[in-house]
Design an enzyme around this catalytic site. Structure first.
Site, PDB file in Angstrom:
ATOM      1  N   GLY A  29       0.698  -2.963  -5.000  1.00 10.47           N
ATOM      2  CA  GLY A  29      -0.623  -2.467  -5.390  1.00 10.47           C
ATOM      3  C   GLY A  29      -1.231  -1.893  -4.139  1.00 10.47           C
ATOM      4  N   GLY A  30      -1.211  -0.610  -4.048  1.00 10.66           N
ATOM      5  CA  GLY A  30      -1.632   0.012  -2.802  1.00 10.66           C
ATOM      6  C   GLY A  30      -3.118   0.275  -2.786  1.00 10.66           C
ATOM      7  N   GLY A  31      -3.481   1.251  -1.998  1.00 10.49           N
ATOM      8  CA  GLY A  31      -4.871   1.605  -1.816  1.00 10.49           C
ATOM      9  C   GLY A  31      -5.512   2.044  -3.116  1.00 10.49           C
ATOM     10  N   PHE A  32      -4.882   2.988  -3.782  1.00  5.76           N
ATOM     11  CA  PHE A  32      -5.530   3.606  -4.930  1.00  5.76           C
ATOM     12  C   PHE A  32      -4.816   3.333  -6.244  1.00  5.76           C
ATOM     13  CE2 PHE A  32      -6.861   6.282  -1.343  1.00  5.76           C
ATOM     14  CZ  PHE A  32      -8.224   6.118  -1.468  1.00  5.76           C
ATOM     15  N   GLY A  33      -3.539   2.975  -6.168  1.00  6.91           N
ATOM     16  CA  GLY A  33      -2.802   2.830  -7.418  1.00  6.91           C
ATOM     17  C   GLY A  33      -1.934   1.593  -7.410  1.00  6.91           C
ATOM     18  N   GLU A  34      -1.139   1.466  -8.440  1.00  5.12           N
ATOM     19  CA  GLU A  34      -0.162   0.385  -8.500  1.00  5.12           C
ATOM     20  C   GLU A  34       1.200   1.005  -8.769  1.00  5.12           C
ATOM     21  OE1 GLU A  34      -1.570  -2.336 -11.503  1.00  5.12           O
ATOM     22  OE2 GLU A  34      -3.335  -2.866 -10.327  1.00  5.12           O
ATOM     23  N   LYS A  50       3.923   5.283 -10.748  1.00  7.96           N
ATOM     24  CA  LYS A  50       2.686   5.069 -10.008  1.00  7.96           C
ATOM     25  C   LYS A  50       1.542   5.260 -10.994  1.00  7.96           C
ATOM     26  CE  LYS A  50       0.304   6.006  -5.737  1.00  7.96           C
ATOM     27  NZ  LYS A  50       0.419   6.526  -4.380  1.00  7.96           N
ATOM     28  N   ASP A 141      -1.710  10.411   5.902  1.00  9.97           N
ATOM     29  CA  ASP A 141      -1.556   8.951   5.954  1.00  9.97           C
ATOM     30  C   ASP A 141      -0.124   8.605   6.342  1.00  9.97           C
ATOM     31  OD1 ASP A 141      -2.420   6.334   5.894  1.00  9.97           O
ATOM     32  OD2 ASP A 141      -2.312   6.143   3.702  1.00  9.97           O
TER      33      ASP A 141
END
Ligand code: ADP
Length: 299
Positions: A29-34, A50, A141
């Site tokens: 589960g990253g910054g903005f999505g999973e 994603k 990034d």
């Protein structure tokens, strides 16, 4: 007990999207999505999904789709399979890769890679960054967890670039470098951000190369001097004071011209990707490193 405010996953294992992709497990589960691993029931391949909630403030999946599509056919890029949306979430289906470079480094005995592994990764990382720049976008990034090794026989020696959620177009309509904005909100990851990004300046292609430099230093030394500091401003001050030449005593001599080159570049300049790759080839020759030597995690 008081209820804990933990976000529910967007989808659960077993969930089937468009009668085709069956979700197996969550990978991150990253910054903005999973990110989920799923089975493509049509081709029987495992894929990556994603997913971004439609409720999320900052929608970035659209950008990811646009950049991933532009990059199709280039090396170091996941295959785009499909994208779509429903009332709950937006998704992209793409090829599934193996472990990311942050996991692989941390799994090493001293949390560092050998010079041989680092130099050969660097060659591919430079090309991956050149590829996104060549389609007119910055990544913004660049960090070890945004690169993964392939997981199949024919891809396991290849580095794949992930996560185009923070990408931004650097090229204007007539092929010129877009006019920089005076002040921009900080984007990216503090540990690997360039000094200029810390100062909320518009990022250019050189800033992706600075993040790459910090990645490579961390690969070889196992850490960066600001690893324990959370505060973005503090890290910025530390980077500005830090004599970057003092990294060089731990690095192959070819990193001296590498650092000089990126130091010489301004916002609108084009990095000399071939020169930087040439330095890495020199490093390989000087140390008798072969293309097909095993990577550290393959030993
Ligand atoms: P976010 O933007 O939410 O941070 P990322 O795209 O960076 O999401 O992915 C987070 C992590 O999920 C990556 O570090 C990687 O380990 C894993 N991941 C992402 N895409 C893939 C993929 N195509 N195959 C395998 N793992 C992936």
């Amino acid at each position: 007990m008081a209820s804990v405010d933990r976000k529910e996953d967007i989808i659960q294992p077993g969930f089937i999207i468009r009668e085709r992709w069956k979700v197996r497990k969550k990978l991150g589960g990253g910054g903005f999505g999973e990110i989920y691993e799923a089975l493509d029931m049509l081709t029987e391949e495992q894929i990556a999904l994603k997913v971004e909630s439609t409720l999320q403030q900052k929608q970035v999946l659209k950008m990811e789709v646009a950049v991933l599509k532009k990059l199709q056919g280039k090396d170091h890029v996941c295959k785009f399979i499909a994208c779509g949306r429903n009332d709950r979430f937006n998704y992209i289906a793409m090829s599934l890769q193996g472990r990311n470079l942050a996991e692989l480094r941390r799994a090493q005995p001293r949390a560092c890679f050998t010079i041989s592994t680092t130099i050969r990764l660097a060659l591919q990382l430079i090309s991956a960054i050149e590829a996104i720049h060549s389609v007119g976008f910055l990544h913004r990034d660049i960090k070890p967890s945004n690169f993964a090794m392939g997981r199949l026989m024919n891809t396991q020696k290849t580095v794949y670039m992930l996560d185009f959620g923070l990408a931004r177009q650097w090229v204007g309509n007539s092929g010129e470098v877009r006019q920089p904005r005076n002040v921009v909100g900080f984007r990216g990851t503090v540990r690997y951000a360039s000094i200029s990004a810390h100062k909320n300046k518009e990022m250019g292609r050189v800033d992706d190369m600075w993040s790459l430099f910090y990645m490579l230093v961390e690969f070889i030394i196992g850490q960066l001097p600001w690893r324990k500091i959370k505060d973005k401003e503090q890290v910025g001050i530390m980077k500005e004071k830090y004599d970057h030449k003092s990294f060089l005593k731990y690095l192959p001599s070819q990193f001296h011209p590498f650092l000089s080159h990126i130091t010489s570049l301004n916002y609108s300049d084009t990095p000399d990707y071939s020169f930087l790759r040439g330095l890495m080839y020199q490093g390989m020759n000087a140390r008798g490193i072969k293309d097909d030597d095993p990577f550290d995690w393959e030993k």
